[in-house]
Write a protein that holds these residues in place. Sequence first.
Motif, PDB file in Angstrom:
ATOM      1  N   ASP A   1      23.661 -93.914-152.029  1.00 38.59           N
ATOM      2  CA  ASP A   1      24.603 -92.389-152.179  1.00 38.59           C
ATOM      3  C   ASP A   1      24.765 -91.973-153.822  1.00 38.59           C
ATOM      4  O   ASP A   1      25.056 -91.818-154.495  1.00 38.59           O
ATOM      5  CB  ASP A   1      26.126 -92.827-151.703  1.00 38.59           C
ATOM      6  CG  ASP A   1      26.477 -91.757-150.927  1.00 38.59           C
ATOM      7  OD1 ASP A   1      25.753 -91.173-151.312  1.00 38.59           O
ATOM      8  OD2 ASP A   1      27.935 -91.779-151.010  1.00 38.59           O
ATOM      9  N   ARG A   2      23.831 -91.897-154.591  1.00 36.01           N
ATOM     10  CA  ARG A   2      23.924 -91.605-155.568  1.00 36.01           C
ATOM     11  C   ARG A   2      23.742 -89.654-155.697  1.00 36.01           C
ATOM     12  O   ARG A   2      22.483 -89.211-154.878  1.00 36.01           O
ATOM     13  CB  ARG A   2      22.428 -91.443-156.387  1.00 36.01           C
ATOM     14  CG  ARG A   2      21.817 -93.052-157.082  1.00 36.01           C
ATOM     15  CD  ARG A   2      21.003 -93.936-157.895  1.00 36.01           C
ATOM     16  NE  ARG A   2      21.247 -94.725-158.794  1.00 36.01           N
ATOM     17  CZ  ARG A   2      20.027 -94.998-159.517  1.00 36.01           C
ATOM     18  NH1 ARG A   2      18.695 -94.350-159.406  1.00 36.01           N
ATOM     19  NH2 ARG A   2      19.878 -96.546-160.017  1.00 36.01           N
ATOM     20  N   PRO A   3      24.305 -89.312-155.923  1.00 36.80           N
ATOM     21  CA  PRO A   3      24.096 -87.122-155.620  1.00 36.80           C
ATOM     22  C   PRO A   3      23.193 -86.888-157.179  1.00 36.80           C
ATOM     23  O   PRO A   3      22.843 -88.099-158.277  1.00 36.80           O
ATOM     24  CB  PRO A   3      25.402 -86.956-156.358  1.00 36.80           C
ATOM     25  CG  PRO A   3      25.739 -87.904-157.527  1.00 36.80           C
ATOM     26  CD  PRO A   3      25.297 -89.366-157.092  1.00 36.80           C
ATOM     27  N   ILE A   4      23.069 -85.415-156.739  1.00 38.91           N
ATOM     28  CA  ILE A   4      21.902 -84.485-157.493  1.00 38.91           C
ATOM     29  C   ILE A   4      23.027 -84.793-158.834  1.00 38.91           C
ATOM     30  O   ILE A   4      23.858 -84.447-159.319  1.00 38.91           O
ATOM     31  CB  ILE A   4      22.474 -83.617-156.970  1.00 38.91           C
ATOM     32  CG1 ILE A   4      21.316 -82.838-155.997  1.00 38.91           C
ATOM     33  CG2 ILE A   4      21.052 -82.462-158.560  1.00 38.91           C
ATOM     34  CD1 ILE A   4      20.580 -82.149-155.736  1.00 38.91           C
ATOM     35  N   LEU A   5      22.092 -85.321-159.775  1.00 41.83           N
ATOM     36  CA  LEU A   5      22.323 -84.488-161.822  1.00 41.83           C
ATOM     37  C   LEU A   5      21.634 -83.450-162.332  1.00 41.83           C
ATOM     38  O   LEU A   5      20.277 -83.651-161.912  1.00 41.83           O
ATOM     39  CB  LEU A   5      22.184 -86.383-162.512  1.00 41.83           C
ATOM     40  CG  LEU A   5      22.765 -86.968-161.722  1.00 41.83           C
ATOM     41  CD1 LEU A   5      22.470 -88.472-162.515  1.00 41.83           C
ATOM     42  CD2 LEU A   5      24.381 -87.206-161.667  1.00 41.83           C
ATOM     43  N   LEU A   6      22.320 -82.869-162.283  1.00 46.74           N
ATOM     44  CA  LEU A   6      22.256 -81.479-162.960  1.00 46.74           C
ATOM     45  C   LEU A   6      21.905 -80.744-164.680  1.00 46.74           C
ATOM     46  O   LEU A   6      23.063 -81.773-165.496  1.00 46.74           O
ATOM     47  CB  LEU A   6      22.086 -80.686-162.113  1.00 46.74           C
ATOM     48  CG  LEU A   6      21.336 -78.786-162.089  1.00 46.74           C
ATOM     49  CD1 LEU A   6      21.305 -78.328-161.092  1.00 46.74           C
ATOM     50  CD2 LEU A   6      21.527 -77.972-162.976  1.00 46.74           C
ATOM     51  N   ALA A   7      21.198 -79.788-165.651  1.00 49.66           N
ATOM     52  CA  ALA A   7      21.200 -80.029-166.411  1.00 49.66           C
ATOM     53  C   ALA A   7      20.478 -78.701-167.094  1.00 49.66           C
ATOM     54  O   ALA A   7      19.741 -77.863-166.421  1.00 49.66           O
ATOM     55  CB  ALA A   7      20.066 -80.644-167.956  1.00 49.66           C
ATOM     56  N   VAL A   8      21.563 -77.972-167.994  1.00 46.77           N
ATOM     57  CA  VAL A   8      21.586 -76.802-167.725  1.00 46.77           C
ATOM     58  C   VAL A   8      21.144 -76.590-169.546  1.00 46.77           C
ATOM     59  O   VAL A   8      22.034 -76.732-170.165  1.00 46.77           O
ATOM     60  CB  VAL A   8      22.457 -75.795-167.353  1.00 46.77           C
ATOM     61  CG1 VAL A   8      22.753 -74.862-167.198  1.00 46.77           C
ATOM     62  CG2 VAL A   8      23.577 -76.082-165.601  1.00 46.77           C
ATOM     63  N   LYS A   9      19.993 -75.879-169.682  1.00 48.64           N
ATOM     64  CA  LYS A   9      19.500 -75.772-171.064  1.00 48.64           C
ATOM     65  C   LYS A   9      19.513 -74.260-171.859  1.00 48.64           C
ATOM     66  O   LYS A   9      19.015 -74.313-170.702  1.00 48.64           O
ATOM     67  CB  LYS A   9      17.988 -76.520-171.754  1.00 48.64           C
ATOM     68  CG  LYS A   9      17.678 -76.311-172.775  1.00 48.64           C
ATOM     69  CD  LYS A   9      16.596 -77.147-172.858  1.00 48.64           C
ATOM     70  CE  LYS A   9      15.714 -76.938-173.674  1.00 48.64           C
ATOM     71  NZ  LYS A   9      16.668 -77.731-175.239  1.00 48.64           N
ATOM     72  N   GLY A  10      20.655 -73.928-172.675  1.00 52.18           N
ATOM     73  CA  GLY A  10      20.228 -72.245-173.492  1.00 52.18           C
ATOM     74  C   GLY A  10      20.011 -72.981-174.400  1.00 52.18           C
ATOM     75  O   GLY A  10      19.610 -74.039-175.104  1.00 52.18           O
ATOM     76  N   ASP A  11      19.510 -71.698-175.133  1.00 50.68           N
ATOM     77  CA  ASP A  11      19.442 -72.079-176.530  1.00 50.68           C
ATOM     78  C   ASP A  11      19.748 -72.618-177.572  1.00 50.68           C
ATOM     79  O   ASP A  11      19.738 -73.379-178.844  1.00 50.68           O
ATOM     80  CB  ASP A  11      19.370 -70.283-177.000  1.00 50.68           C
ATOM     81  CG  ASP A  11      18.607 -69.180-175.868  1.00 50.68           C
ATOM     82  OD1 ASP A  11      17.465 -69.363-175.647  1.00 50.68           O
ATOM     83  OD2 ASP A  11      19.029 -67.925-175.881  1.00 50.68           O
ATOM     84  N   GLU A  12      21.537 -73.393-177.759  1.00 48.02           N
ATOM     85  CA  GLU A  12      22.253 -73.582-178.688  1.00 48.02           C
ATOM     86  C   GLU A  12      22.776 -74.970-178.019  1.00 48.02           C
ATOM     87  O   GLU A  12      22.556 -75.930-178.706  1.00 48.02           O
ATOM     88  CB  GLU A  12      23.134 -72.713-178.344  1.00 48.02           C
ATOM     89  CG  GLU A  12      22.654 -71.658-178.720  1.00 48.02           C
ATOM     90  CD  GLU A  12      22.187 -71.528-180.455  1.00 48.02           C
ATOM     91  OE1 GLU A  12      22.198 -72.406-181.723  1.00 48.02           O
ATOM     92  OE2 GLU A  12      21.868 -70.152-180.907  1.00 48.02           O
TER      93      GLU A  12
END
Length: 283
Positions: free
Chosen positions: A21-32
């Motif tokens: 039951d591992r859920p999705i892990l997401l990363a959002v990369k900005g300029d900073e």
Amino acid sequence: MQKLIRISNRLVYLPPYQETDRPILLAVKGDEKTLLIDAGNSSTHARLFLEQLEEYQMRGDWLVLTHWHWDHVFGMREMHMPKICHEETYNKIKELQTLSWEDRDLDKRVKEGTEIPFCANAMKKELGNQRDIVLPLPDLTFHHRMTIHLGGVTCTIEHVGGDHADDSSIIYIPEEKVLFLGDCLYANLYADEWNYTMEKTLQLVDSIEKYDDAEFIFLSHHNAPLTKEEFQLHLQFLKNTALLTGKYKGDGEAIADDMSVQLQRCLNEEELETIGYFVNGYK
Ligand SMILES: [Zn+2]
């Protein structure tokens, strides 16, 4: 072992894993700055995500939690960054801090009805003998909505609630047209019978359907993101089922027949299951 998938220069995610039951892990990369979404269901899960992010030269500056359920928060001790969540999520984590996750205690809670077999079994598989769960309290809480500016990209977090968890929050990334829904569209699993209620479903659909710009829609335990069209059909189905549940006073057969006429086809297994959850919620 799950591998990071890149959707754009700014977005990568670790797919779900049904077995534990591992859920999705997401990363959002900005300029900073970089925002991570959800902490995973164990230290192992969180480390797998963090290690693979390093291969992409990505490191989280903030973590946001979609809701309090174990599979989204148990990896928190590995996440050495300020943590953000809704105020109800914060309170729930405080409650989780007082619990033991040893077999004996888990089994006892399942018997009492405060834990469900589905989660207890997945926990045992995922955690093995490592039941020493450390849950740091999040650093920042919000009430309704907040925006995080990462540099060239923004994330709007909004509390939407719903049957699955009262504290469910979603994240919208307008520049990428990505909507991250966590588990908010799933049924209430913490009940004798899995269920949806009419009121909460209609309210939830109302909060979510305004994000009609989104092109990729993530549900935490679905393998691939939904397309805009799939998402809209899904919302429509939930909304109509809620309305029909009221119209037919929870009569599952009548709801299914009417829906089948509306859609001009037979319903599939998943749709019939969803109707069953509404019937459970009507009782
Ligand atoms: Zn959940």
